[in-house]
Write a protein that holds these residues in place. Structure first.
Motif, PDB file in Angstrom:
ATOM      1  N   VAL A  77       2.494   6.870  -3.388  1.00 18.73           N
ATOM      2  CA  VAL A  77       1.344   5.970  -3.365  1.00 18.73           C
ATOM      3  C   VAL A  77       1.046   5.523  -1.934  1.00 18.73           C
ATOM      4  O   VAL A  77      -0.105   5.477  -1.499  1.00 18.73           O
ATOM      5  CB  VAL A  77       1.601   4.759  -4.283  1.00 18.73           C
ATOM      6  N   ALA A  78       2.101   5.198  -1.185  1.00 17.74           N
ATOM      7  CA  ALA A  78       1.903   4.773   0.201  1.00 17.74           C
ATOM      8  C   ALA A  78       1.273   5.892   1.027  1.00 17.74           C
ATOM      9  O   ALA A  78       0.394   5.655   1.869  1.00 17.74           O
ATOM     10  CB  ALA A  78       3.229   4.348   0.812  1.00 17.74           C
ATOM     11  N   GLY A  79       1.707   7.146   0.806  1.00 20.12           N
ATOM     12  CA  GLY A  79       1.145   8.265   1.541  1.00 20.12           C
ATOM     13  C   GLY A  79      -0.306   8.534   1.193  1.00 20.12           C
ATOM     14  O   GLY A  79      -1.100   8.930   2.058  1.00 20.12           O
ATOM     15  N   ALA A 123      -5.801   3.116  -8.323  1.00 25.37           N
ATOM     16  CA  ALA A 123      -5.944   2.420  -7.043  1.00 25.37           C
ATOM     17  C   ALA A 123      -4.589   2.356  -6.368  1.00 25.37           C
ATOM     18  O   ALA A 123      -3.605   1.922  -6.986  1.00 25.37           O
ATOM     19  CB  ALA A 123      -6.499   1.029  -7.252  1.00 25.37           C
ATOM     20  N   CYS A 124      -4.533   2.807  -5.135  1.00 21.03           N
ATOM     21  CA  CYS A 124      -3.317   2.725  -4.326  1.00 21.03           C
ATOM     22  C   CYS A 124      -3.549   1.671  -3.251  1.00 21.03           C
ATOM     23  O   CYS A 124      -4.524   1.761  -2.485  1.00 21.03           O
ATOM     24  CB  CYS A 124      -3.010   4.067  -3.677  1.00 21.03           C
ATOM     25  N   VAL A 125      -2.668   0.683  -3.180  1.00 18.79           N
ATOM     26  CA  VAL A 125      -2.886  -0.469  -2.308  1.00 18.79           C
ATOM     27  C   VAL A 125      -1.643  -0.682  -1.444  1.00 18.79           C
ATOM     28  O   VAL A 125      -0.514  -0.610  -1.936  1.00 18.79           O
ATOM     29  CB  VAL A 125      -3.164  -1.751  -3.119  1.00 18.79           C
ATOM     30  N   LYS A 126      -1.873  -0.960  -0.157  1.00 16.97           N
ATOM     31  CA  LYS A 126      -0.770  -1.346   0.722  1.00 16.97           C
ATOM     32  C   LYS A 126      -1.265  -2.456   1.626  1.00 16.97           C
ATOM     33  O   LYS A 126      -2.459  -2.587   1.895  1.00 16.97           O
ATOM     34  CB  LYS A 126      -0.276  -0.158   1.556  1.00 16.97           C
ATOM     35  N   ALA A 175       1.537  -1.162  -3.836  1.00 18.97           N
ATOM     36  CA  ALA A 175       1.257  -1.437  -5.255  1.00 18.97           C
ATOM     37  C   ALA A 175       0.213  -0.454  -5.760  1.00 18.97           C
ATOM     38  O   ALA A 175      -0.405   0.283  -4.973  1.00 18.97           O
ATOM     39  CB  ALA A 175       0.767  -2.883  -5.417  1.00 18.97           C
ATOM     40  N   ARG A 176       0.007  -0.453  -7.085  1.00 16.48           N
ATOM     41  CA  ARG A 176      -1.000   0.422  -7.682  1.00 16.48           C
ATOM     42  C   ARG A 176      -1.510  -0.218  -8.970  1.00 16.48           C
ATOM     43  O   ARG A 176      -0.933  -1.186  -9.485  1.00 16.48           O
ATOM     44  CB  ARG A 176      -0.403   1.788  -7.994  1.00 16.48           C
ATOM     45  N   ARG A 177      -2.586   0.362  -9.488  1.00 19.13           N
ATOM     46  CA  ARG A 177      -3.072   0.003 -10.814  1.00 19.13           C
ATOM     47  C   ARG A 177      -3.978   1.111 -11.313  1.00 19.13           C
ATOM     48  O   ARG A 177      -4.582   1.860 -10.547  1.00 19.13           O
ATOM     49  CB  ARG A 177      -3.824  -1.315 -10.797  1.00 19.13           C
ATOM     50  N   GLY A 178      -4.066   1.236 -12.629  1.00 19.66           N
ATOM     51  CA  GLY A 178      -4.958   2.206 -13.226  1.00 19.66           C
ATOM     52  C   GLY A 178      -6.374   1.663 -13.339  1.00 19.66           C
ATOM     53  O   GLY A 178      -6.581   0.459 -13.499  1.00 19.66           O
TER      54      GLY A 178
END
Length: 948
Positions: free
Chosen positions: A411-413, A488-491, A539-542
């Motif tokens: 996810v971070a990448g 959603a990929c979040v950093k 973090a992430r979410r659908g």
């Protein structure tokens, strides 16, 4: 085929109907509307390009058609003009006039005296020698500066055939699609076609300090500079990201027009140049005044007009330091070259002068104190910490037990815009590097260490939209197609990210995020930061659709874990910091990082040594008025760290230090550092990682980005100033040795001069210019970094310099005067019976000339140091000085023994006893100065309580 229309903003040779200015060349024919009024799609068609950028072949063709994207070169003076300028120096003018008058006197003499003609030729010889040396140094320094400037890279990122490349900015062509990110300098005039909170600083063009929020939409601005959908060469991106199409390059840009006006402005002189010019006027005035006085004194004695004038001319020549212009230029050129060899490119002579008096260095952390290669060392997930091995951007190393953290790293990448670039092999860069943000580069590297392929992951889950990072919410979010849905990929910063999380992933399962979990995450983040790590949460979410609102994409997140990365300190920085401390220079770290991170790095490199440093955040600075800030900075012994600061904070701190009388050096690499770099006494930009804007604003560029180069540059800057003073002492002390015997003979009633003008010029050529040049190359004294900074109000001719000139010059003058009068009086010949052909007189003036040459040889050794014994630095540690002194002695011997030269200089051969006496007297200045240095060292040790 290119379209045709009536667009003056992309057509060549026309007039812009809305602004009235001459239009700029572009790749297409006219369009019905200026480019700022076109929709983004029409911009591509008008400029005959596409969203994938230009094909490589078409880019090359356009580059040939429109020329390189470079500003017009300032026309440099031709070699002949540079050579001619050497004869306009005040000292040169005085000597040329003296030569002309001397030649006129020769023509008026009856009978004509060849000695007068020889004097005129000798004076012109000195002028020509100085001109040759000055020209050679100036020409060489100019060529060196050009070569060094070429070492500083100027690149930009473009799309070519859909591939993102880094190319030299000079190779941009109209129609190229440029990728813009925060900190970039805009490489050409471009029309924005994609903007994600893109903000540009147009102050260099408009003078407006407020940044402009850019848009890709058409605008109906009156002029191009007012168009928010255009960005311009010479400006910089301060926030956000975007893409833009080039429509004008090089001289046809708005900045090119202003650049031509600025290039025509006259070059300003530095304070040192003003001091030297003022000194030259005073010395020339004093020489003329004393020469006129001697002329007036000789006339009443019955001497004829021409001999009296020649005598007065000799006095004047004795006072003019003919070698000063050449030695000054050589010393500065040597200083610049030495700094270049130590990776410091000096853009302004003012920086050389100011470096010697630097009292405060406000330094960045990243890239200056550290290596600017972020390396992930820890990954925390599910309550466990996983260590990571390997340093830098090379994907060597491994993640301990990678399985539990692979999803976090995937996810971070995905939430990265950076790209890893492998080594380019022979002839290219031989190390891994990152295009884009270094933090994102570290995330890509650690993903590879965990066995992931970031490129393959991006292909499996393609990005469909993004919400770029901004400093307000401290997050970045990307949305990807993931199977049948979207993710959603979040950093971002752990605290801000944690506030948006409602769940925590543990052992592959999502669990509710409890208050206890939140406290554990915060504690873990603080513990990592206290170790000097930069910490990011992931973090992430659908999601149900590809275009969610930002608030939706960044709410209800599942925290995957934390990533801790370290920018390792440069190994050479610790010694450099210690050297600056010993030199009395205060170092203040100014960083945007977390206070714990900043303090950890400061302790590693030695900026902080005590238990309680003063750590001030930007938020606290906002609450302080100027009086409170002055009080904070007033204690020079306090260890001060400024963290989480903005460019405005940095600028305010620099101003506050200067208000207290400090000489401030500031380091910076980003566009937002430019105001502080310009306002500082010495702006120091990073050459390898810095932005073009920072390098343009700075007066010095560190080609290796290392703080150690700053410490070295301070040392060399102090050395340059000291060397200038050394050869001033050397030049003017022997002028006293030449002048005093003449004055003594006049007032003693001796009818002839103890030393002729031709002999004085021979001394200047043989034992003046060359040793002075060698002193300009004198290496730093061992204790140069042990002394406090010099005051910015201190003058070249300080009381200590004048005192040393009188001290050394007085000893030389007494010795040679004593030799002369002892020789003429011991002969028993009355003064009135002496003529210039009297053998005793010829021997006496030969001894005076030889005495000055020998005493100058030892004087050169004496002035090499201010306090250290010459025995400590080594008698032979400056071989150029010994060679120059040896040349002067050899020339003097030739003048004494070669018959032809005896006729020219009216000299006589000296025997061994004469040379022994003169050598013994010549050592007196060196011995006396060694005694003076011992007394100074003794006094300093007594003050410090050092036992002896």
């Amino acid at each position: 085929m290119m379209r045709t229309g009536a667009d003056p903003s992309v057509a060549g040779g026309g007039k812009d109907r809305t602004s009235g200015r001459t239009s700029r060349t572009g790749p297409s024919g006219p369009s019905p509307d200026p480019i700022r009024r076109l929709a983004a799609g029409d911009v591509f068609s008008t400029l005959t390009t596409s969203r994938r950028g230009l094909p490589a072949a078409q880019a090359r063709a356009r580059l040939e058609q429109y020329g390189t994207n470079e500003l017009p070169r300032v026309r440099r003076r031709s070699a002949w003009r540079q050579l001619g300028a050497q004869f306009t120096d005040l000292f040169a003018v005085v000597l040329i006039v003296a030569a002309a008058i001397t030649f006129l006197a020769y023509r008026l003499q009856e009978p004509r005296d060849t000695a007068t003609l020889q004097l005129a030729v000798a004076i012109l010889g000195v002028v020509l020698l100085n001109a040759a040396i000055g020209f050679a140094q100036e020409y060489s320094a100019e060529r060196t500066a050009q070569a060094l400037e070429a070492m500083v890279p100027h690149t930009c990122r473009v799309l070519r055939d859909g591939e993102r490349l880094e190319v030299p900015a000079r190779e941009l062509a109209p129609g190229d699609v440029v990728v813009l990110e925060a900190g970039d300098a805009v490489p050409a005039d471009c029309r924005v076609v994609e903007a994600h909170e893109l903000t540009a600083n147009n102050a260099p063009l408009t003078g407006e300090s407020n940044a402009v929020v850019c848009t890709a939409d058409p605008v109906a601005a009156v002029s191009s500079l007012e168009a928010r959908n255009c960005v311009f060469m010479g400006t910089d991106i301060v926030a956000g990201s975007g893409r833009a199409v080039v429509y004008a390059t090089g001289a046809t840009t708005e900045f090119g027009r202003i650049y031509r006006l600025a290039a025509a402005a006259p070059k300003q002189k530095t304070p040192l140049q003003h001091q030297v010019a003022s000194m030259a006027r005073r010395v020339a005035g004093a020489a003329l005044a004393i020469g006129a006085l001697m002329f007036a004194v000789r006339l009443p004695t019955g001497e004829s007009l021409v001999p009296a004038f020649v005598f007065a001319l000799g006095v004047m020549v004795a006072m003019v330091p003919e070698g000063l212009p050449a030695t000054l230029s050589v010393s500065l050129a040597i200083g610049v070259r030495r700094m270049a060899r130590r990776h410091a490119l000096i853009k302004q002579l003012l920086a050389v002068e100011a470096l010697g008096s630097t009292t405060v260095v406000c330094t960045d952390k990243t890239g200056t104190l550290t290596q600017a290669e972020m390396t992930v060392t820890q990954v925390w997930a599910g309550g466990a910490t996983h260590a990571v091995s390997g340093v830098g951007y090379a994907p060597g190393g491994e993640v301990r037990d990678p399985a539990p953290v692979r999803e976090l790293l995937r996810v971070a990448g995905l939430c990265c815009d950076a790209r890893l670039v492998p080594p380019e092999g022979p002839g290219g860069r031989d190390h891994w590097r990152v295009l884009g943000d270094t933090t994102e580069g570290a995330l890509l590297v650690v993903a590879a260490k965990a066995g992931l392929d970031p490129g393959a992951e991006e292909a499996t889950a393609p990005r469909v939209t993004e919400f770029p990072f901004d400093s307000t919410r401290k997050l970045m979010t990307t949305v990807h197609k993931s199977g049948a849905g979207y993710q959603a990929c979040v950093k971002g910063a752990p605290v801000e990210l944690l506030a948006r999380c409602t769940g925590l992933e543990r052992d592959g399962r999502r669990e509710p995020l409890t208050e206890r979990d939140r406290a554990a995450v915060v504690a873990t983040s603080d513990a990592m930061a206290s170790q000097g790590l930069r910490v990011l949460g992931v973090a992430r979410r659908g999601l149900d659709g590809p275009r969610p609102a930002q608030d939706e994409a960044e709410a209800g997140l599942t925290l995957l874990g934390l990533v801790g990365m370290l920018d390792p300190p440069r190994p050479e920085v610790t010694d450099a910091v210690a050297a600056c401390r010993r030199a009395g220079i205060r170092i203040v770290m100014v960083t945007g990082d977390h206070p714990l991170t900043g303090e950890a790095v400061a302790r590693r490199v030695g900026i902080v040594r005590g238990p309680d440093p003063v750590v001030v955040t930007g938020a606290r600075l906002d609450t302080m008025d100027d009086e409170a800030l002055d009080a904070l900075l007033a204690e020079p012994s306090s260890e001060l760290l400024l963290c989480r600061v903005s460019p405005e904070h940095k600028m305010r701190v620099v101003t506050a230090f200067q208000r207290r009388g400090e000489v401030v050096a500031v380091t910076g690499d980003g566009a937002n550092d430019a105001p502080a770099l310009k306002h500082a006494d010495i702006g120091v930009a990073m050459g390898a990682s810095g932005t073009d804007v920072a390098r343009e604003a700075a007066s010095m560029v560190l080609l290796d980005d290392s703080f150690a180069s700053i410490a070295t540059a301070v040392q060399l800057g102090r050395t340059v100033y000291q060397n200038i003073r050394k050869f001033l002492v050397y030049l003017f002390s022997h002028n006293i040795g030449e002048l005093v015997p003449i004055l003594a003979a006049t007032f003693a009633g001796f009818p002839l001069v103890p030393i002729s003008a031709v002999q004085i010029l021979a001394i200047d050529l043989g034992s003046d210019v060359l040793p002075a040049l060698a002193l300009g190359a004198e290496p730093p004294e061992p204790d140069v970094m042990e002394r406090p900074p010099r005051s910015r109000r201190e003058r070249l001719f300080s009381a200590s310099v004048v005192g040393r000139i009188l001290f050394l010059g007085g000893i030389q003058a007494l010795c040679v005067s004593a030799v002369f009068f002892w020789h003429v009086t011991s002969s028993g010949i009355p003064f009135d019976d002496f003529t210039k052909d009297t053998p005793v007189y010829r021997e006496a003036i030969t001894m005076v000339q030889a005495g000055i040459v020998l005493s100058q040889f030892f004087n050169a050794l004496a002035v090499r140091t201010d306090r250290q014994s010459i025995l400590k630095v080594g008698l032979v540690s400056n071989p150029a000085l010994l060679a120059a002194g040896g040349f002067g002695v050899a020339l003097m011997a030739a003048i004494s023994y070669v018959p032809t030269l005896q006729d020219v200089f009216n000299t006589a051969p000296l025997d061994a006893a004469d040379w022994a006496v003169l050598a013994g007297l010549g050592t007196l200045p060196l011995l006396a100065d060694e005694a003076r240095k011992w007394w100074l060292r003794r006094r300093t040790d007594l003050r410090k309580g050092v036992p002896r």
